[in-house]
Design an enzyme around this catalytic site. Sequence first.
Site, PDB file in Angstrom:
ATOM      1  N   SER A 150      24.529  41.762  51.673  1.00 17.61           N
ATOM      2  CA  SER A 150      24.230  40.361  51.899  1.00 17.61           C
ATOM      3  C   SER A 150      22.738  40.056  52.117  1.00 17.61           C
ATOM      4  O   SER A 150      22.347  38.897  52.009  1.00 17.61           O
ATOM      5  CB  SER A 150      25.021  39.855  53.110  1.00 17.61           C
ATOM      6  OG  SER A 150      24.583  40.471  54.298  1.00 17.61           O
ATOM      7  N   SER A 181      24.929  45.938  53.904  1.00 17.06           N
ATOM      8  CA  SER A 181      24.153  44.744  53.556  1.00 17.06           C
ATOM      9  C   SER A 181      22.637  44.908  53.570  1.00 17.06           C
ATOM     10  O   SER A 181      21.932  44.008  53.128  1.00 17.06           O
ATOM     11  CB  SER A 181      24.527  43.585  54.486  1.00 17.06           C
ATOM     12  OG  SER A 181      25.740  43.021  54.077  1.00 17.06           O
ATOM     13  N   LYS A 224      15.660  37.817  57.442  1.00 16.50           N
ATOM     14  CA  LYS A 224      16.969  37.340  56.971  1.00 16.50           C
ATOM     15  C   LYS A 224      17.392  36.146  57.818  1.00 16.50           C
ATOM     16  O   LYS A 224      17.217  36.160  59.047  1.00 16.50           O
ATOM     17  CB  LYS A 224      17.988  38.478  57.088  1.00 16.50           C
ATOM     18  CG  LYS A 224      19.351  38.174  56.475  1.00 16.50           C
ATOM     19  CD  LYS A 224      20.269  39.393  56.574  1.00 16.50           C
ATOM     20  CE  LYS A 224      21.603  39.164  55.912  1.00 16.50           C
ATOM     21  NZ  LYS A 224      22.480  40.362  56.024  1.00 16.50           N
TER      22      LYS A 224
END
Lengths: 486, 95
Positions: A153, A177, A78
């Site tokens: 997210s 997330s 990420k």
Amino acid sequence: MELYELSIQTAHKLLKQKKISSLELTRAVLERIQSVEPKVQAYITVAADAAMEQAEFADQAISRGNMTGLTGIPLAIKDLICTRGLRTTCASKILENFIPPYDATVIEKLKEAGAVIVGKANMDEFAMGSSTENSGIQLTRNPWDLKRIPGGSSGGSAAAVAAGMCLGALGSDTGGSIRQPASHCGVVGMKPTYGRVSRYGLVAFASSLDQIGPMAKDVTDCAVLMKTIAGYDEKDSTSVPLEVPDYTDFLKNGLKKITVGIPKEYHAAEGIDPEVAAAVKNAVGVIENLGAECVEVSLPHTKHCVAVYYVIAPSEAGSNLARYDGVRYGSRNKDTRNLIEMYRNTRARGFGMEVQRRIILGTYALSAGYYDAYYKKASQVRTLILEDFKKAFETCDVILSPVAPTPAFTIGEMIEDPLTMYLSDIFTISANLAGIPGISVPCGFSSDGLPIGLQIMGKHFNEETIFQTAYNFEQATDFHKKKPGL
Amino acid sequence: MKITKEEVLHVANLAHLHIDESSIEMFAGQIGTILEYIDTLNRVDTKGVPPTTHAISLTNAFREDREKEHLDRESALANAPEQEDGNFIVPKVIG
């Protein structure tokens, strides 16, 4: 089976037996990225050359007999976890050209283990969002239905795993997330206990809630990744000095001695899709049939978790994001030669609307005259939520619930309505507030063919029991075997 | 309205965030709706309940005060939007 479709543990076996090389595996993943990335857009940066170098290095290590479970395995990271020399944007214009001068501790650990980093995955800007639509860089689409969001997210990480554009990934979870995009993309994702994984080098959003965690195609892969990244780190004073068990050792223990708690409040939760409710109910039945005992538990204060979260997270974010001022790193607005105006314009141009909204909300909640009404009140209700879990865990080992109230929604459906979007995190936020670990594991499909996840939450530092429950459930079902038809 | 346009502007100023005239009303509306929702917390009796700032009980983490490896100046400055002679350059502060 194509090489990019392999699980981590199968790829590891083939690498060890020298039936494949990391160069072949990494090339297959990079080719897969080339072919499906135009549709999915999971990556902000693909580091093809660096990945091939790491793969070559891994092959040399393997030929010397020096290998771990992750040596030569291509992974996605990420884009808010710092990677030395590799652009890390947080999906924000303000960090669009930021090149970290150091590695996050989890990246050091992955590199030491010989893993191959193929690229940096898209996300909601600064991890603020539930759909990855708040990315300041690009829109990621759900590999199961390109009209839908991948969740957020960590939407890029989840989509990359689901689409075979990596064998596993790291995400971060502040209010769901990791778990919510894992659920929406039909992969496995764990948010570890607060303090289990070092946050050093993780760009801070809400420091008392953030945790880095693994995302993978199945529970075993997730446990292998978790074992590598967990552990105390003197560079993160909130990491906890506890031994890390080998999570894979626990998987094959059955469920006969496990008691699972079903929160009675979740039955009555508003807005839960009937297909999600049915899939979770079915999953509870499967787990009961495997020998676990089911008991009803009560979490009376969890209905307040969204309200508590949207005071605490923006307050912490408002403070953490004060560092983006256009001086030491990040973009700068150069239209003015006045310092304060430079700050104000840099931040206005650099941050997207959701980030600005949360900075304003958090600054308001902490401002003179409002602190007691908002931040203090929310911190007190947080104590009650934590006590609910402590009490519930007196009578059970793990708690089952949905991950998200609905399957993945369509792109644009909720973007104009922040509060409704926030409410979609109702089942995941409480684990962050209480600091407990939780996993999302595939437990069904909607009539539209969209994946549905089951959440299994556990006691502080008891990830092994979560993995054990998730593994037994996974082996008794076929949901994780189905792949999106891209 | 739960939060006025003036309050939005005041708070944005505190956060060193410029907001366009056209966005102020939108922020006031959206943040007002969120604050109304947050107000549901007032229904919870928290008399005598201590606040939680971290879910895991932590004590101070002390370490020996020893010199360690650190970023060299060049790396620390590498991402600066403007730099000169080993320093970050900012707009003139004192006239």
